[in-house]
Design a protein around this motif. Structure first.
Motif, short mmCIF file in Angstrom:
data_model
loop_
_atom_site.label_atom_id
_atom_site.label_comp_id
_atom_site.label_asym_id
_atom_site.label_seq_id
_atom_site.Cartn_x
_atom_site.Cartn_y
_atom_site.Cartn_z
N ASP A 3 -5.85 -63.88 -44.15
CA ASP A 3 -6.88 -63.03 -44.77
C ASP A 3 -7.70 -62.30 -43.70
O ASP A 3 -8.06 -61.14 -43.87
CB ASP A 3 -7.79 -63.86 -45.67
N PHE A 6 -5.62 -59.46 -42.31
CA PHE A 6 -5.55 -58.37 -43.28
C PHE A 6 -6.87 -57.61 -43.33
O PHE A 6 -6.88 -56.37 -43.35
CB PHE A 6 -5.20 -58.93 -44.67
N GLY A 7 -7.98 -58.33 -43.30
CA GLY A 7 -9.30 -57.68 -43.31
C GLY A 7 -9.51 -56.83 -42.07
O GLY A 7 -10.05 -55.72 -42.15
N ARG A 8 -9.07 -57.34 -40.92
CA ARG A 8 -9.19 -56.57 -39.68
C ARG A 8 -8.36 -55.28 -39.76
O ARG A 8 -8.82 -54.21 -39.37
CB ARG A 8 -8.75 -57.42 -38.48
N LEU A 9 -7.15 -55.40 -40.30
CA LEU A 9 -6.29 -54.22 -40.45
C LEU A 9 -6.93 -53.19 -41.37
O LEU A 9 -6.92 -52.00 -41.09
CB LEU A 9 -4.91 -54.62 -40.96
N LEU A 10 -7.49 -53.64 -42.48
CA LEU A 10 -8.16 -52.71 -43.39
C LEU A 10 -9.32 -52.00 -42.69
O LEU A 10 -9.51 -50.79 -42.87
CB LEU A 10 -8.68 -53.44 -44.63
N GLY A 11 -10.06 -52.72 -41.87
CA GLY A 11 -11.14 -52.11 -41.11
C GLY A 11 -10.63 -51.07 -40.14
O GLY A 11 -11.22 -49.99 -39.98
N GLN A 12 -9.50 -51.36 -39.50
CA GLN A 12 -8.91 -50.40 -38.56
C GLN A 12 -8.43 -49.15 -39.29
O GLN A 12 -8.57 -48.04 -38.79
CB GLN A 12 -7.75 -51.05 -37.80
N ILE A 13 -7.85 -49.33 -40.47
CA ILE A 13 -7.40 -48.18 -41.26
C ILE A 13 -8.59 -47.33 -41.66
O ILE A 13 -8.55 -46.09 -41.57
CB ILE A 13 -6.60 -48.65 -42.50
N TYR A 14 -9.66 -47.96 -42.08
CA TYR A 14 -10.88 -47.22 -42.44
C TYR A 14 -11.39 -46.43 -41.23
O TYR A 14 -11.72 -45.25 -41.34
CB TYR A 14 -11.95 -48.19 -42.95
#
Length: 64
Positions: A3, A6-14
């Motif tokens: 998790d 995944f949260g870190r990746l979402l932050g990078q995408i943002y």
């Protein structure tokens, strides 16, 4: 993927959505998390020394 990963990746995408220069790192991170290798060479950049077919333009290339 955890998790936290995944949260870190979402932050990078943002962040990359706000700063296009960050996309190469985000894509590399996605490939790493998926266990994949990524490589892109623009068709006009010339052949890499190890390229066995230097004239290839890739799938769907047109010869107009």
């Amino acid at each position: 993927m955890s998790d936290a990963g995944f949260g870190r990746l979402l932050g990078q995408i943002y962040d990359a959505a706000l700063d296009a220069d960050l996309w190469p790192g985000v894509i590399a991170e996605m490939a790493e998390l998926a266990g994949a290798k990524s490589h892109f060479r623009h068709p006009t950049a010339g052949a890499a020394p190890e390229d066995p077919n230097p004239g290839a333009q890739g799938p769907g290339a047109r010869d107009d």
